[in-house]
Design an enzyme around this catalytic site. Structure first.
Site, PDB file in Angstrom:
ATOM      1  N   TRP A  75      23.388 -35.502   0.506  1.00 34.28           N
ATOM      2  CA  TRP A  75      22.897 -36.390   1.562  1.00 34.28           C
ATOM      3  C   TRP A  75      21.742 -37.250   1.072  1.00 34.28           C
ATOM      4  O   TRP A  75      20.624 -36.759   0.912  1.00 34.28           O
ATOM      5  CB  TRP A  75      22.449 -35.574   2.786  1.00 34.28           C
ATOM      6  N   HIS A  80      23.125 -36.201   9.154  1.00 34.71           N
ATOM      7  CA  HIS A  80      24.359 -35.721   9.787  1.00 34.71           C
ATOM      8  C   HIS A  80      23.998 -35.187  11.183  1.00 34.71           C
ATOM      9  O   HIS A  80      22.806 -35.077  11.516  1.00 34.71           O
ATOM     10  CB  HIS A  80      25.072 -34.665   8.943  1.00 34.71           C
ATOM     11  N   ARG A 137      22.343 -42.715   6.215  1.00 25.95           N
ATOM     12  CA  ARG A 137      22.293 -42.332   4.796  1.00 25.95           C
ATOM     13  C   ARG A 137      21.794 -43.504   3.976  1.00 25.95           C
ATOM     14  O   ARG A 137      22.173 -44.649   4.225  1.00 25.95           O
ATOM     15  CB  ARG A 137      23.674 -41.911   4.300  1.00 25.95           C
ATOM     16  N   GLN A 193      28.730 -39.578  13.717  1.00 22.15           N
ATOM     17  CA  GLN A 193      29.534 -38.372  13.500  1.00 22.15           C
ATOM     18  C   GLN A 193      29.772 -37.673  14.822  1.00 22.15           C
ATOM     19  O   GLN A 193      29.063 -37.902  15.803  1.00 22.15           O
ATOM     20  CB  GLN A 193      28.788 -37.400  12.581  1.00 22.15           C
ATOM     21  N   VAL A 223      28.345 -23.369   5.954  1.00 21.15           N
ATOM     22  CA  VAL A 223      29.534 -22.617   6.374  1.00 21.15           C
ATOM     23  C   VAL A 223      30.061 -21.759   5.230  1.00 21.15           C
ATOM     24  O   VAL A 223      29.864 -22.071   4.054  1.00 21.15           O
ATOM     25  CB  VAL A 223      30.667 -23.565   6.865  1.00 21.15           C
ATOM     26  N   ALA A 269      32.206 -24.300  12.883  1.00 15.17           N
ATOM     27  CA  ALA A 269      31.521 -25.587  13.028  1.00 15.17           C
ATOM     28  C   ALA A 269      32.383 -26.640  12.355  1.00 15.17           C
ATOM     29  O   ALA A 269      33.161 -26.325  11.440  1.00 15.17           O
ATOM     30  CB  ALA A 269      30.146 -25.538  12.376  1.00 15.17           C
TER      31      ALA A 269
HETATM   32  N1  DAH Z   1      27.513 -32.268   8.069  1.00 13.87           N
HETATM   33  C1  DAH Z   1      28.591 -32.539   7.149  1.00 13.87           C
HETATM   34  C2  DAH Z   1      28.404 -33.901   6.545  1.00 13.87           C
HETATM   35  O1  DAH Z   1      27.803 -34.725   7.119  1.00 13.87           O
HETATM   36  C3  DAH Z   1      29.932 -32.452   7.851  1.00 13.87           C
HETATM   37  C4  DAH Z   1      30.243 -31.065   8.226  1.00 13.87           C
HETATM   38  C5  DAH Z   1      30.961 -30.264   7.348  1.00 13.87           C
HETATM   39  C6  DAH Z   1      29.805 -30.540   9.420  1.00 13.87           C
HETATM   40  C7  DAH Z   1      31.255 -28.952   7.659  1.00 13.87           C
HETATM   41  C8  DAH Z   1      30.079 -29.210   9.760  1.00 13.87           C
HETATM   42  C9  DAH Z   1      30.830 -28.433   8.855  1.00 13.87           C
HETATM   43  O2  DAH Z   1      29.691 -28.661  10.888  1.00 13.87           O
HETATM   44  O3  DAH Z   1      31.099 -27.142   9.177  1.00 13.87           O
HETATM   45  O4  DAH Z   1      28.859 -34.125   5.454  1.00 13.87           O
END
Ligand code: DAH
Length: 339
Positions: free
Chosen positions: A150, A170, A196, A210, A253, A307
């Protein structure tokens, strides 16, 4: 000929009076006094009459011509006097222009409707976040290479002893905020703006959106996620969509997966949109990492959950056939008026 003069006299003044515009008035005048006008032909015909008839009819015809000219003048002045207030009730109304929804808003509305019907609540959070919520609590410690996933806009601090703030990279930090203030079981989605520090092109913007999802309870499984996300994409794209989960890595995760859906444009046959693979990569997901539950004070031994995160513009681009992500915030009316 006397007959004609009488007829003209009988109708012409009423006709002049009934006109409402200079154009209408000119038409009436032309009908009587124009080159082929009825009174004009009477006047022309005088030459062929006997002296006696000419003496009788001539002056009457000329007087009538003068009176018509005068009546036209008067009527024209009426228009000029009232031109500002004259209101033509038969004139077609002006169409009032109404605004258009940005396709991104349409997509988020559709998404909310679908998830609400699946028992989720819609939650939001701030775009300026703490380093803790955006990273640390999500199992992304400082100096960990995973932070490089990120590129971050950091905010200036008045003092470097203050906690660091940033524009959220995010929507995942809202998971932290929600879990800190609520007890399971629950199911939420979080649509929101994210940032970003990146170069822009047809698929990347510094500011984008998102949709985060989080379901937590004692028995929530990845199989539950698969069925929920299948229902979501099927309804969003209005067709039966198949889902494929591929192993992947996200710090918050374990296990983490990449979520693929069958291409809604070609139905798996292969097309430009899915680069002839039949599948589209639509987001990331997984089972919430025990460290994340630790960070919010949940017991990872009794609680589990899934998630996920998807790019809202990407979904809108697929659904509406939009070729460039920069169009969403371009302020170009020609774009927005199509929706
Ligand atoms: N936050 C991640 C991103 O911006 C996307 C994401 C991936 C969110 C996996 C989640 C997850 O909740 O379980 O790249």
């Amino acid at each position: 000929m006397i007959m004609t003069i009488n007829e003209i006299e009988h109708s012409v003044f009423a006709e002049i009076h009934n006109t409402h515009t200079a154009k209408e008035l000119e038409e009436v005048r032309a009908r009587y006094l124009g080159r082929k006008g009825t009174l004009t032909s009477v006047l022309r015909g005088l030459a062929e009459l006997s002296l006696e008839d000419r003496r009788e009819i001539g002056p009457r015809a000329q007087a009538l011509r003068d009176r018509i000219e005068e009546a036209c003048e008067d009527r024209l002045q009426d228009f000029e006097a009232t031109s500002e207030t004259f209101f033509d009730v038969s004139f077609p109304g002006k169409k009032i222009t109404v605004g258009h929804h940005n396709p991104l808003s349409l997509l988020i509305q559709d998404t909310e409707d679908i998830f609400l019907s699946l028992g989720f609540s819609v939650v939001d959070g701030p775009e300026v976040e703490t380093e803790f919520n955006n990273f640390d609590a999500l199992n992304i410690p400082a100096n960990h290479p995973a932070r490089e996933m990120w590129d971050t806009f950091w905010l200036k601090r008045a003092h470097n002893t203050e906690p660091r703030k940033l524009l959220r990279t995010h929507t995942s930090p809202v998971q932290i905020r929600y879990m800190q203030t609520h007890e399971p079981p629950f199911r939420i989605i979080v649509p929101g703006t994210t940032y970003r520090y990146e170069a822009t092109d047809a698929r990347h913007e510094m500011q984008f959106s998102q949709i985060e999802g989080l379901a937590v309870g004692e028995t929530v499984t990845l199989a539950n996620f698969k069925s929920i996300i299948t229902a979501f994409f099927s309804r969003l794209f209005a067709q039966k969509v198949e889902i494929r989960l591929r192993p992947s890595y996200f710090p918050f995760v374990e296990p983490g997966v990449e979520v693929d859906a069958t291409c809604p444009r070609c139905h798996k046959r292969g097309c430009e949109l899915c680069t002839f693979t039949g599948w589209l990569e639509l987001g990331g997901a997984g089972m919430v990492h025990p460290h994340v539950f630790d960070a919010v004070g949940y017991n990872p031994n009794t609680i589990q959950g899934f998630a996920f995160g998807v790019g809202a513009e990407r979904l809108a681009m697929i659904k509406y056939g939009i070729p460039d992500i920069r169009l969403f915030r371009s302020s170009d009316l020609r774009f927005i008026q199509q929706f």
